[in-house]
Write a protein that holds these residues in place. Sequence first.
Motif, short mmCIF file in Angstrom:
data_model
loop_
_atom_site.label_atom_id
_atom_site.label_comp_id
_atom_site.label_asym_id
_atom_site.label_seq_id
_atom_site.Cartn_x
_atom_site.Cartn_y
_atom_site.Cartn_z
N GLU A 220 6.40 2.11 6.95
CA GLU A 220 7.67 2.80 6.44
C GLU A 220 6.20 3.85 6.87
N LEU A 221 6.50 4.96 7.97
CA LEU A 221 5.50 5.92 7.68
C LEU A 221 6.45 7.17 8.33
N GLY A 222 5.90 7.63 9.14
CA GLY A 222 5.80 9.44 9.15
C GLY A 222 7.02 9.72 10.13
N GLY A 223 7.86 11.37 9.78
CA GLY A 223 8.75 11.09 10.74
C GLY A 223 8.64 12.96 11.37
N PHE B 196 -0.71 -4.92 -5.07
CA PHE B 196 -0.49 -3.64 -4.72
C PHE B 196 -1.27 -1.98 -5.19
N LYS B 197 -1.33 -1.87 -4.18
CA LYS B 197 -2.28 -0.68 -4.30
C LYS B 197 -1.84 0.88 -3.97
N PRO B 198 -1.60 1.82 -5.23
CA PRO B 198 -0.92 2.53 -5.12
C PRO B 198 -2.12 3.85 -4.50
N SER B 199 -1.31 5.48 -3.94
CA SER B 199 -2.31 5.62 -3.21
C SER B 199 -3.66 6.15 -4.67
N GLU B 200 -4.25 6.75 -3.95
CA GLU B 200 -5.42 7.28 -4.81
C GLU B 200 -5.01 8.94 -5.53
N GLU B 201 -4.41 9.63 -5.18
CA GLU B 201 -3.76 10.33 -5.52
C GLU B 201 -2.73 10.40 -7.16
N ILE C 43 9.09 14.76 1.92
CA ILE C 43 9.54 13.40 1.51
C ILE C 43 9.53 13.23 3.61
N CYS C 44 8.97 11.96 3.82
CA CYS C 44 9.27 11.61 5.08
C CYS C 44 10.16 11.53 6.00
N SER C 45 11.04 10.61 5.33
CA SER C 45 12.35 11.80 5.92
C SER C 45 12.75 12.80 6.27
N LEU D 104 3.52 -1.17 4.21
CA LEU D 104 2.65 0.17 4.34
C LEU D 104 3.18 1.21 3.76
N THR D 105 2.83 2.24 3.40
CA THR D 105 4.03 3.35 3.29
C THR D 105 3.17 4.19 3.48
N GLY D 106 2.89 5.43 4.35
CA GLY D 106 1.92 5.90 4.26
C GLY D 106 2.57 7.25 5.97
N SER D 107 1.00 7.35 6.55
CA SER D 107 1.04 8.80 7.53
C SER D 107 0.86 7.20 9.30
N VAL D 108 1.63 7.99 10.15
CA VAL D 108 1.11 7.25 11.63
C VAL D 108 -0.33 6.66 12.12
N PRO D 109 -1.23 7.49 11.82
CA PRO D 109 -2.38 7.26 11.99
C PRO D 109 -2.93 6.24 10.99
N THR D 110 -2.03 6.01 9.82
CA THR D 110 -3.19 4.83 9.11
C THR D 110 -2.02 4.24 9.20
N GLY D 111 -0.57 3.70 9.89
CA GLY D 111 -0.35 2.83 9.96
C GLY D 111 -0.57 2.00 11.66
N ILE E 1 0.52 -1.77 -0.10
CA ILE E 1 -0.71 -0.26 -0.06
C ILE E 1 0.33 1.32 -0.05
N GLY E 2 0.39 2.52 -1.14
CA GLY E 2 1.47 3.25 -1.23
C GLY E 2 1.11 4.26 -0.48
N ALA E 3 2.05 5.23 -0.55
CA ALA E 3 2.39 6.73 -0.05
C ALA E 3 2.29 7.33 -1.87
N TRP E 4 1.11 9.21 -1.54
CA TRP E 4 1.33 9.62 -3.67
C TRP E 4 2.77 10.51 -3.76
N ASN E 5 3.52 10.18 -2.54
CA ASN E 5 5.23 11.47 -2.39
C ASN E 5 5.76 10.80 -3.66
N ASP F 92 4.80 18.35 14.63
CA ASP F 92 3.81 17.89 14.13
C ASP F 92 4.69 17.35 12.57
N GLU F 93 4.31 16.49 12.42
CA GLU F 93 5.01 16.44 10.58
C GLU F 93 4.31 17.80 10.14
N ILE F 94 5.25 17.98 8.58
CA ILE F 94 3.70 19.20 8.81
C ILE F 94 3.47 18.63 6.76
P1 NAD Z 1 -1.76 8.15 4.50
O1 NAD Z 1 -1.70 7.57 5.31
O2 NAD Z 1 -2.76 9.19 4.11
O3 NAD Z 1 -1.63 7.35 3.44
C1 NAD Z 1 -1.41 5.67 2.34
C2 NAD Z 1 -1.81 5.07 1.91
O4 NAD Z 1 -2.41 3.87 3.42
C3 NAD Z 1 -2.80 5.10 1.02
O5 NAD Z 1 -2.33 3.89 -0.35
C4 NAD Z 1 -3.97 5.37 1.36
O6 NAD Z 1 -5.54 5.26 0.70
C5 NAD Z 1 -4.22 4.40 1.94
N1 NAD Z 1 -5.25 3.71 2.93
C6 NAD Z 1 -5.31 4.67 4.42
N2 NAD Z 1 -6.64 4.27 5.08
C7 NAD Z 1 -6.38 3.26 4.78
C8 NAD Z 1 -6.74 1.95 5.75
N3 NAD Z 1 -7.67 2.42 7.31
N4 NAD Z 1 -6.67 0.99 5.95
C9 NAD Z 1 -5.40 0.84 4.96
N5 NAD Z 1 -5.18 1.37 3.78
C10 NAD Z 1 -4.84 3.27 4.05
O7 NAD Z 1 -0.50 9.12 3.78
P2 NAD Z 1 -0.18 9.68 2.15
O8 NAD Z 1 -0.78 11.09 3.14
O9 NAD Z 1 -0.54 9.09 1.10
O10 NAD Z 1 1.34 10.12 2.51
C11 NAD Z 1 2.29 10.68 3.37
C12 NAD Z 1 2.45 10.11 4.49
O11 NAD Z 1 3.36 8.82 4.18
C13 NAD Z 1 3.10 11.17 5.71
O12 NAD Z 1 2.76 10.69 6.49
C14 NAD Z 1 4.66 10.61 5.03
O13 NAD Z 1 5.85 10.73 6.52
C15 NAD Z 1 4.50 9.19 4.69
N6 NAD Z 1 5.59 9.11 4.19
C16 NAD Z 1 5.94 7.61 4.64
C17 NAD Z 1 7.86 6.64 3.87
C18 NAD Z 1 8.97 6.29 4.35
O14 NAD Z 1 9.06 6.14 3.58
N7 NAD Z 1 8.69 5.81 5.82
C19 NAD Z 1 7.85 7.44 2.86
C20 NAD Z 1 6.39 8.33 1.62
C21 NAD Z 1 5.90 8.65 2.95
#
Ligand code: NAD
Length: 481
Positions: free
Chosen positions: A250-253, A175-180, A283-285, A226-233, A149-153, A377-379
């Motif tokens: 792989e979450l935020g920072g 694989f599910k990319p970000s909807e963005e 960028i997360c890092s 997953l690559t995404g935010s801490v709350p999603t993680g 599951i991917g993030a959009w950056n 907070d992460e901006i």
């Molecule tokens: P996000 O958490 O909103 O979404 C990430 C992905 O998770 C998306 O594909 C989204 O559709 C999916 N998702 C959302 N809720 C879900 C759920 N309940 N169950 C399953 N999947 C779900 O993150 P974002 O806004 O796309 O990306 C920005 C965040 O990602 C930032 O916090 C950034 O730091 C982090 N990030 C981390 C890394 C890393 O390698 N550590 C790399 C890039 C981005």
Amino acid sequence: MTLNAQPAASLFIGGRPVEGEGGALPVLYPYTGEEIASLREASAGQVAEACRVAARAQPAWAALAPAERGRVLSRAAAIIRERNEELSRLETLDTGKPIQETLVADWESGAQALEFFGGLAASITGQMIPLGRDWAYTRREPLGVCAGIGAWNYPSQIACWKAAPALVMGNAMVFKPSEETPLGALKLAEILLEAGLPAGIFNVVQGRAEVGAALATDPNVDKVSLTGSVPTGRKVYAAAAEGMRHVTMELGGKSPLIVFDDANPEHAVSAAMLANFYSSGQICSNGTRVFLQEGIRDAFLDRLAERVRNVRMGDPLDPATTHGPIINPAQAGKIRAAIASGLEQGARLLCGGPGEGAFIPPTVFTDASDEMTITRDEIFGPVMTTLGFHDEEEVITRANATGFGLAAGVFTQDLTRAHRVIAQLQAGTCWINSYNLTPVEMPFGAVKQSGLGRENSAAAIEHYSQLKSVYVGMGGVDAPY
Ligand code: NAD
């Protein structure tokens, strides 16, 4: 110039494009807001079907000699490099990131991952454990079906970073990319198929959180990365735990970049700018808490204010542009709210500010404190918070005073101090006199709330495989009855 980026279909399942049966998913070019493709989400049934197809295809893929799997990945890396220009343009349309960046940092990084793991394939072995008459051995086996599951950056880089170690170990992936940013993963699926990957081994579904949640809990899925935010993680980790699935998070920072008095100021400014403004700060890092020791503070800020004037904000497809738009209006709104909170709480702007429309200029805060929201907070935008400090012990304590633990950087000419400080920083990925370079040879990952597991390097193999232990009896069996 056409901005049509419509793919053959929204999903890729079982080696062919398949149209989604879920809700509409328009793809907008962040620079203009223009619709460049019109996709549909996967229905719940299609997510389940993709996972079933992957589970059916996986055993035959895992049964191949590792070198054969490696060859497919190496070929895919070569195809990506041949088409880098066209793929990078698509990445720019999908993300709004300057073409100057996407040409060197996105698909190229993906190609490096495919090349690295392709080359590693044949040398992944188990252990032989002598036990006297008897012996034991270990086998490194695939997990089965991995959900990505991917993030959009960095959409295409993320897809490749997850697919390469998963596939080389004989797993299949959905694989599910970000909807963005849904477009790059579909290209990767086509390229892998062309490189010889059997149908069903790499599948793409599209959709928002609900589709991600369905994927993370599908009964055929054995691992979620997953690559995404801490709350999603937190949500995805909890959902995966129910089925005892493996995870990589792989979450935020909110990473610290510490600049000591003896640092080379020019290089430290370069690193701080790259660590906050590259990819418009998405960028997360990123080293968004820049700690400046008293003796270097003024010179650093003067030079930073000068060099920010060299940033060229504008059309992402113009090769001279170095600063693109923010991914979407909602994210731009969040960044602007963070800037406003910094000002309300008493920080001062050295440069930048809220900007206009899709653009937020490089923004630097001075006179900030550790308690401010902009420091905590992460901006996820081009906003750098600078903080002063006196001594080493103090800055280490303050740098670690966060729930995040993704990355950290130290600038100093003092060799022993560099290593002493790094050893005490609570971060998974660190740099000395450098920042944000993530070569595939080096493990990348986090500690604390920023995640777990590692991507890149041989270390990633451990997170896409499981160990089987085999005891081999070479004689009779003694039994007390
Ligand atoms: P996000 O958490 O909103 O979404 C990430 C992905 O998770 C998306 O594909 C989204 O559709 C999916 N998702 C959302 N809720 C879900 C759920 N309940 N169950 C399953 N999947 C779900 O993150 P974002 O806004 O796309 O990306 C920005 C965040 O990602 C930032 O916090 C950034 O730091 C982090 N990030 C981390 C890394 C890393 O390698 N550590 C790399 C890039 C981005």
